[in-house]
Design a protein around this motif. Structure first.
Motif, PDB file in Angstrom:
ATOM      1  N   GLU A   1      46.470 -19.588  -3.839  1.00 50.56           N
ATOM      2  CA  GLU A   1      45.968 -19.641  -2.465  1.00 50.56           C
ATOM      3  C   GLU A   1      45.741 -21.083  -2.022  1.00 50.56           C
ATOM      4  OE1 GLU A   1      43.294 -15.844  -1.606  1.00 50.56           O
ATOM      5  OE2 GLU A   1      42.780 -16.751  -3.532  1.00 50.56           O
ATOM      6  N   GLY A   2      45.403 -21.943  -2.949  1.00 46.90           N
ATOM      7  CA  GLY A   2      45.199 -23.350  -2.648  1.00 46.90           C
ATOM      8  C   GLY A   2      46.323 -24.203  -3.211  1.00 46.90           C
ATOM      9  N   TYR A   3      46.042 -25.482  -3.405  1.00 53.58           N
ATOM     10  CA  TYR A   3      47.037 -26.455  -3.860  1.00 53.58           C
ATOM     11  C   TYR A   3      46.947 -26.657  -5.375  1.00 53.58           C
ATOM     12  CZ  TYR A   3      47.325 -27.765   1.098  1.00 53.58           C
ATOM     13  OH  TYR A   3      47.485 -27.745   2.461  1.00 53.58           O
TER      14      TYR A   3
ATOM     15  N   ALA B   1      42.554 -25.157   0.237  1.00 52.95           N
ATOM     16  CA  ALA B   1      43.179 -25.671   1.452  1.00 52.95           C
ATOM     17  C   ALA B   1      42.167 -26.459   2.282  1.00 52.95           C
ATOM     18  CB  ALA B   1      43.765 -24.514   2.264  1.00 52.95           C
ATOM     19  N   GLN B   2      40.910 -26.006   2.278  1.00 53.49           N
ATOM     20  CA  GLN B   2      39.878 -26.692   3.052  1.00 53.49           C
ATOM     21  C   GLN B   2      39.667 -28.109   2.535  1.00 53.49           C
ATOM     22  OE1 GLN B   2      38.109 -25.018   5.735  1.00 53.49           O
ATOM     23  NE2 GLN B   2      37.747 -27.168   6.211  1.00 53.49           N
ATOM     24  N   VAL B   3      39.629 -28.281   1.218  1.00 58.64           N
ATOM     25  CA  VAL B   3      39.417 -29.601   0.630  1.00 58.64           C
ATOM     26  C   VAL B   3      40.538 -30.548   1.033  1.00 58.64           C
ATOM     27  CG1 VAL B   3      39.425 -30.883  -1.551  1.00 58.64           C
ATOM     28  CG2 VAL B   3      38.030 -28.823  -1.327  1.00 58.64           C
TER      29      VAL B   3
ATOM     30  N   ASP C   1      40.561 -31.273   4.879  1.00 57.54           N
ATOM     31  CA  ASP C   1      39.428 -32.109   5.284  1.00 57.54           C
ATOM     32  C   ASP C   1      39.679 -33.571   4.908  1.00 57.54           C
ATOM     33  OD1 ASP C   1      38.101 -29.977   6.346  1.00 57.54           O
ATOM     34  OD2 ASP C   1      36.605 -29.803   4.749  1.00 57.54           O
ATOM     35  N   ILE C   2      40.216 -33.805   3.708  1.00 61.57           N
ATOM     36  CA  ILE C   2      40.523 -35.181   3.301  1.00 61.57           C
ATOM     37  C   ILE C   2      41.610 -35.760   4.192  1.00 61.57           C
ATOM     38  CG2 ILE C   2      41.461 -36.617   1.441  1.00 61.57           C
ATOM     39  CD1 ILE C   2      40.078 -34.740  -0.551  1.00 61.57           C
ATOM     40  N   ALA C   3      42.620 -34.952   4.512  1.00 65.07           N
ATOM     41  CA  ALA C   3      43.694 -35.427   5.396  1.00 65.07           C
ATOM     42  C   ALA C   3      43.152 -35.821   6.759  1.00 65.07           C
ATOM     43  CB  ALA C   3      44.762 -34.341   5.548  1.00 65.07           C
ATOM     44  N   ALA C   4      42.254 -35.021   7.306  1.00 67.61           N
ATOM     45  CA  ALA C   4      41.688 -35.322   8.621  1.00 67.61           C
ATOM     46  C   ALA C   4      40.827 -36.581   8.586  1.00 67.61           C
ATOM     47  CB  ALA C   4      40.856 -34.135   9.106  1.00 67.61           C
ATOM     48  N   ASP C   5      40.216 -36.846   7.437  1.00 72.69           N
ATOM     49  CA  ASP C   5      39.312 -37.983   7.316  1.00 72.69           C
ATOM     50  C   ASP C   5      40.036 -39.292   7.020  1.00 72.69           C
ATOM     51  OD1 ASP C   5      36.749 -39.227   7.156  1.00 72.69           O
ATOM     52  OD2 ASP C   5      36.827 -39.089   4.974  1.00 72.69           O
ATOM     53  N   THR C   6      41.173 -39.215   6.312  1.00 70.24           N
ATOM     54  CA  THR C   6      41.785 -40.446   5.815  1.00 70.24           C
ATOM     55  C   THR C   6      43.229 -40.672   6.253  1.00 70.24           C
ATOM     56  OG1 THR C   6      42.516 -39.374   3.752  1.00 70.24           O
ATOM     57  CG2 THR C   6      40.311 -40.357   3.759  1.00 70.24           C
ATOM     58  N   THR C   7      43.837 -39.717   6.948  1.00 69.58           N
ATOM     59  CA  THR C   7      45.220 -39.889   7.402  1.00 69.58           C
ATOM     60  C   THR C   7      45.320 -39.535   8.877  1.00 69.58           C
ATOM     61  OG1 THR C   7      46.085 -37.634   7.067  1.00 69.58           O
ATOM     62  CG2 THR C   7      45.914 -39.046   5.112  1.00 69.58           C
ATOM     63  N   ARG C   8      46.510 -39.734   9.418  1.00 75.38           N
ATOM     64  CA  ARG C   8      46.753 -39.367  10.816  1.00 75.38           C
ATOM     65  C   ARG C   8      47.347 -37.970  10.952  1.00 75.38           C
ATOM     66  NH1 ARG C   8      49.198 -44.906  13.610  1.00 75.38           N
ATOM     67  NH2 ARG C   8      47.352 -46.213  13.210  1.00 75.38           N
ATOM     68  N   MET C   9      47.545 -37.298   9.824  1.00 76.34           N
ATOM     69  CA  MET C   9      48.091 -35.939   9.874  1.00 76.34           C
ATOM     70  C   MET C   9      47.026 -34.964  10.344  1.00 76.34           C
ATOM     71  SD  MET C   9      50.481 -35.658   6.466  1.00 76.34           S
ATOM     72  CE  MET C   9      49.368 -36.534   5.380  1.00 76.34           C
ATOM     73  N   ARG C  10      47.430 -34.054  11.183  1.00 75.36           N
ATOM     74  CA  ARG C  10      46.510 -33.045  11.706  1.00 75.36           C
ATOM     75  C   ARG C  10      47.116 -31.668  11.505  1.00 75.36           C
ATOM     76  NH1 ARG C  10      44.007 -36.750  11.031  1.00 75.36           N
ATOM     77  NH2 ARG C  10      42.594 -37.914  12.414  1.00 75.36           N
ATOM     78  N   GLY C  11      46.260 -30.658  11.583  1.00 71.74           N
ATOM     79  CA  GLY C  11      46.734 -29.308  11.348  1.00 71.74           C
ATOM     80  C   GLY C  11      46.748 -29.012   9.864  1.00 71.74           C
ATOM     81  N   THR C  12      47.618 -28.121   9.456  1.00 75.24           N
ATOM     82  CA  THR C  12      47.751 -27.760   8.051  1.00 75.24           C
ATOM     83  C   THR C  12      48.737 -28.703   7.384  1.00 75.24           C
ATOM     84  OG1 THR C  12      47.319 -25.432   8.568  1.00 75.24           O
ATOM     85  CG2 THR C  12      48.332 -25.910   6.435  1.00 75.24           C
ATOM     86  N   VAL C  13      48.290 -29.371   6.343  1.00 74.27           N
ATOM     87  CA  VAL C  13      49.133 -30.376   5.694  1.00 74.27           C
ATOM     88  C   VAL C  13      49.604 -29.866   4.339  1.00 74.27           C
ATOM     89  CG1 VAL C  13      47.901 -32.235   6.857  1.00 74.27           C
ATOM     90  CG2 VAL C  13      47.223 -31.555   4.544  1.00 74.27           C
TER      91      VAL C  13
END
Length: 287
Positions: free
Chosen positions: A40-42, A96-98, A101-113
């Motif tokens: 379910e996650g990565y 997926a949340q972890v 959340d890291i992507a939203a905080d440290t990258t320019r990628m948005r949405g589901t990465v």
């Protein structure tokens, strides 16, 4: 002169209370093979010794020391030893949340990465993955959380991508999704493929083909994987393995033990004992 001592298999699947939504697995596998399954996650892992052969939709990845393995949610994959001596690896299973959340905080990628590559040679990232394990095992929450964010950011920046918005599903994909929902709701007493297809108004072969295309495995293989996932959640909640086995549709506890160990990498009893400890400091690192 006596021969060299043969390595033995060992594995520990656990969680660290200070890093919620993250499972950790550290293991040496020699004969153990993981059947086709998904998460379910990565999955973010690195091999420190030996070779792991990972079967993916794109082919087989031969992962040796310094290789970082990245598998997105719901991507079917299998694994086995690539050499007779097996492999040793450190694995992180962030939700997926972890990751998002890291992507939203440290990258320019948005949405589901997600990750655009399954395996890359990155010794530095490999050391960081091992360091997350080490810090968690030592009870160093600040280091574990910090290094986790550093390594995820590095991998997303170099190999990450934003998933496109899902297009409307074709009829076959809709049938596959409906079949999946029906199997989830009737996990303990699933219908035959013929009965399932009849209920959905399609043919068994068409449903089988659509399901494999959508989920990377036939319905019966997917159902075994789904049963193990549900059993894991029940074990996390304190349900006895014998009760979980029958609740999810296995014939008995040995039936659960066999499939759970193949897919998760440790027996359900060992898994539950580790989870029940809710470590503030980690278990002793195997030598």
């Amino acid at each position: 002169m006596a021969g060299a001592q043969q390595p033995v298999e060992w594995a520990r699947h656990w969680s660290y209370a200070e890093l919620p939504d993250l499972d950790l697995l550290r293991a040496r596998y020699i004969r153990h093979t993981f059947p086709r399954h998904s998460h379910e996650g990565y999955v973010v892992a690195t091999v420190s010794d030996g070779v792991e052969d990972i079967g993916t939709p794109a082919g087989t990845l031969h992962a040796g020391p310094g290789t970082v393995i990245m598998i997105n949610p719901e991507v079917p994959h299998s694994a086995r030893a690539g050499i007779p001596e097996g492999w040793v690896y450190d694995t992180l299973y962030p939700s997926a949340q972890v990751i998002n959340d890291i992507a939203a905080d440290t990258t320019r990628m948005r949405g589901t990465v997600g990750f655009a590559e399954t395996g890359v040679a990155d010794p530095y990232a490999a050391r960081l993955i091992a360091e997350v394990h080490r810090a968690a095992e030592e009870g160093n929450a600040l280091a574990a959380d910090s290094v986790l964010r550093v390594v995820v950011t590095r991998l997303l920046t170099r190999h990450g991508t934003a998933f496109p918005v899902a297009a409307p599903r074709a009829a076959g994909a809709r049938d596959a999704a409906r079949a999946r929902a029906l199997l989830e709701s009737r996990m303990a007493e699933p219908p035959t493929l013929e009965a399932l297809a009849a209920e959905l108004g399609t043919s068994p072969f068409a449903l089988l083909r659509a399901f494999k295309k959508q989920y990377g495995m036939p319905p019966h293989t997917w159902l075994t994987d789904a049963r193990v996932r549900r059993a894991r959640r029940m074990l996390d909640a304190g349900t006895a393995p014998s009760v979980a086995a029958t609740e999810v549709g296995f014939t008995d506890q040995p039936h659960l033990n066999r499939h759970f160990t193949r897919i998760v990498g440790v027996p359900p009893g060992a898994y539950q004992r580790e989870r029940a400890r809710t470590y503030k400091t980690g278990p002793e690192r195997p030598r």
